[in-house]
Enzyme design. Sequence first.
Site, mmCIF file in Angstrom:
data_model
loop_
_atom_site.group_PDB
_atom_site.id
_atom_site.type_symbol
_atom_site.label_atom_id
_atom_site.label_comp_id
_atom_site.label_asym_id
_atom_site.label_seq_id
_atom_site.Cartn_x
_atom_site.Cartn_y
_atom_site.Cartn_z
ATOM 1 N N LYS A 38 -22.425 -22.989 -14.210
ATOM 2 C CA LYS A 38 -22.916 -24.268 -14.733
ATOM 3 C C LYS A 38 -22.822 -24.278 -16.258
ATOM 4 O O LYS A 38 -22.679 -23.219 -16.888
ATOM 5 C CB LYS A 38 -24.361 -24.491 -14.277
ATOM 6 N N ARG A 133 -40.269 -26.297 -8.620
ATOM 7 C CA ARG A 133 -39.254 -27.193 -9.186
ATOM 8 C C ARG A 133 -38.708 -28.099 -8.083
ATOM 9 O O ARG A 133 -39.173 -29.210 -7.927
ATOM 10 C CB ARG A 133 -38.164 -26.341 -9.851
ATOM 11 N N HIS A 165 -35.639 -19.728 -5.483
ATOM 12 C CA HIS A 165 -35.402 -19.289 -6.859
ATOM 13 C C HIS A 165 -36.647 -18.597 -7.403
ATOM 14 O O HIS A 165 -37.751 -19.115 -7.285
ATOM 15 C CB HIS A 165 -35.050 -20.508 -7.724
ATOM 16 N N ARG A 224 -26.868 -14.996 -6.931
ATOM 17 C CA ARG A 224 -26.466 -16.051 -7.885
ATOM 18 C C ARG A 224 -26.546 -15.483 -9.300
ATOM 19 O O ARG A 224 -27.564 -15.556 -9.965
ATOM 20 C CB ARG A 224 -27.378 -17.273 -7.722
ATOM 21 N N TYR A 268 -30.175 -27.730 -49.065
ATOM 22 C CA TYR A 268 -31.086 -28.885 -48.998
ATOM 23 C C TYR A 268 -32.541 -28.462 -49.117
ATOM 24 O O TYR A 268 -32.946 -27.425 -48.588
ATOM 25 C CB TYR A 268 -30.924 -29.583 -47.643
ATOM 26 N N CYS A 315 -26.973 -26.129 -42.945
ATOM 27 C CA CYS A 315 -26.526 -27.528 -42.999
ATOM 28 C C CYS A 315 -25.767 -27.866 -41.712
ATOM 29 O O CYS A 315 -25.626 -27.032 -40.825
ATOM 30 C CB CYS A 315 -25.622 -27.754 -44.194
ATOM 31 N N ASP A 317 -22.550 -28.408 -41.254
ATOM 32 C CA ASP A 317 -21.238 -27.759 -41.115
ATOM 33 C C ASP A 317 -21.100 -26.473 -41.910
ATOM 34 O O ASP A 317 -20.061 -25.822 -41.834
ATOM 35 C CB ASP A 317 -20.134 -28.714 -41.608
#
Length: 377
Positions: A38, A133, A165, A224, A268, A315, A317
Amino acid sequence: MKNHKRAWAEVNLCILEKNINTIKKGMSSETEIMAVVKADAYGHGEKEIINKLSDMGVTYFAVSNLDEALSVRKIAENSEILILGYTPPEYAKEIAANNITQCIVSEEYAEILSKSTDMTVKCHIKIDTGMGRIGLKYKTPSECCNAVKEIMKNKNLDIEGIFTHFAVADSDVPENIDFTKKQAAFIKSVYEELCNEGIKLRHIHFLNSAGVSYHYDSVSTLARIGITMYGLYPNYPLALPCELEPVMEFKAIVSDVKTIYPGDSVSYGRTFIARENMKVATVTVGYADGYSRLLSSKGFVLYKGVRCAITGRVCMDQMMIDVSEVENARAGDTVTLIGREGSDIITADELASWYGTIGYEVVCGISKRVPRIYIDK
Ligand SMILES: *Cc1c(COP(=O)(O)O)cnc(C)c1O
């Protein structure tokens, strides 16, 4: 995606293979691996991961939803694919037509799903033994067994198995160990009662990565496996019984190096102020790449084998690091955000611990802007 060397992830498929072989050694041949792929194989890239696993003989895959299942179906045409979560019943036909196995989350869901198509939908019934769940929740295995039998009466459902689970299988606290044992005992009783009534389902499964590591039980026909296959810990830094290696590394480049002086600020908000002369490098990665802003003035990277601290805010990037201890720091050099340099290693698990999350979230969070580069030798 081509690597233009800004920020990239290196995914080593040989390590994946090694991890799978190591995990298999901790299980008997009665349990088959169901690879959990997943979230784009936990951020590693589902296509290459699934192809590698298929080459290794893995035929069971688990995903979170129908879109992921359809995508896996295109990659591994003959595999078994289980959707672990809810799919709106109106897609019953699509599930069936693509030979996908759906998780039954409740009795009501089973009924609607069956009525939504005239094709046969393969299903595994989820039993809620303590996760709270999804799944059938009953006080006793007998009541649960009766509910399973009721579900089996739905005309268009082919019930192949039951599963549950674990909630705390990753813990070494005695109460939690006890809780996990009770969860396993419950589903095993349900399965046994069904057997006693002549209903022999092909699958019962309750092991996740932590389950295999700390509570292995050969009754579980499938394991799993997610996080340990990718070489991370279910509950860092709690030791694992076997040695695994992270499959992914995360790297970026130095773009600029400068000397700053007492009173100079970095990034910043001016949250970082130099107290002495120091060398600061700018690195081509930021929170838009999935390198969390919560690591501002908290995280470290490896650069020429030296652990360098992040100075000031991350930041979108770019970010800055203290390279005062690095010799000949220069633009164009590679910096390791996650991975090994010399004798030191920063794992996704360790990085996660710096800002209060888990390795799972870190690898899943590496954004799509970051090209994945595959190594298979
Ligand atoms: C994600 C998931 C797994 C895999 O968990 P890991 O801890 O990564 O092994 C197994 N089962 C279910 C139901 C899941 O949602």
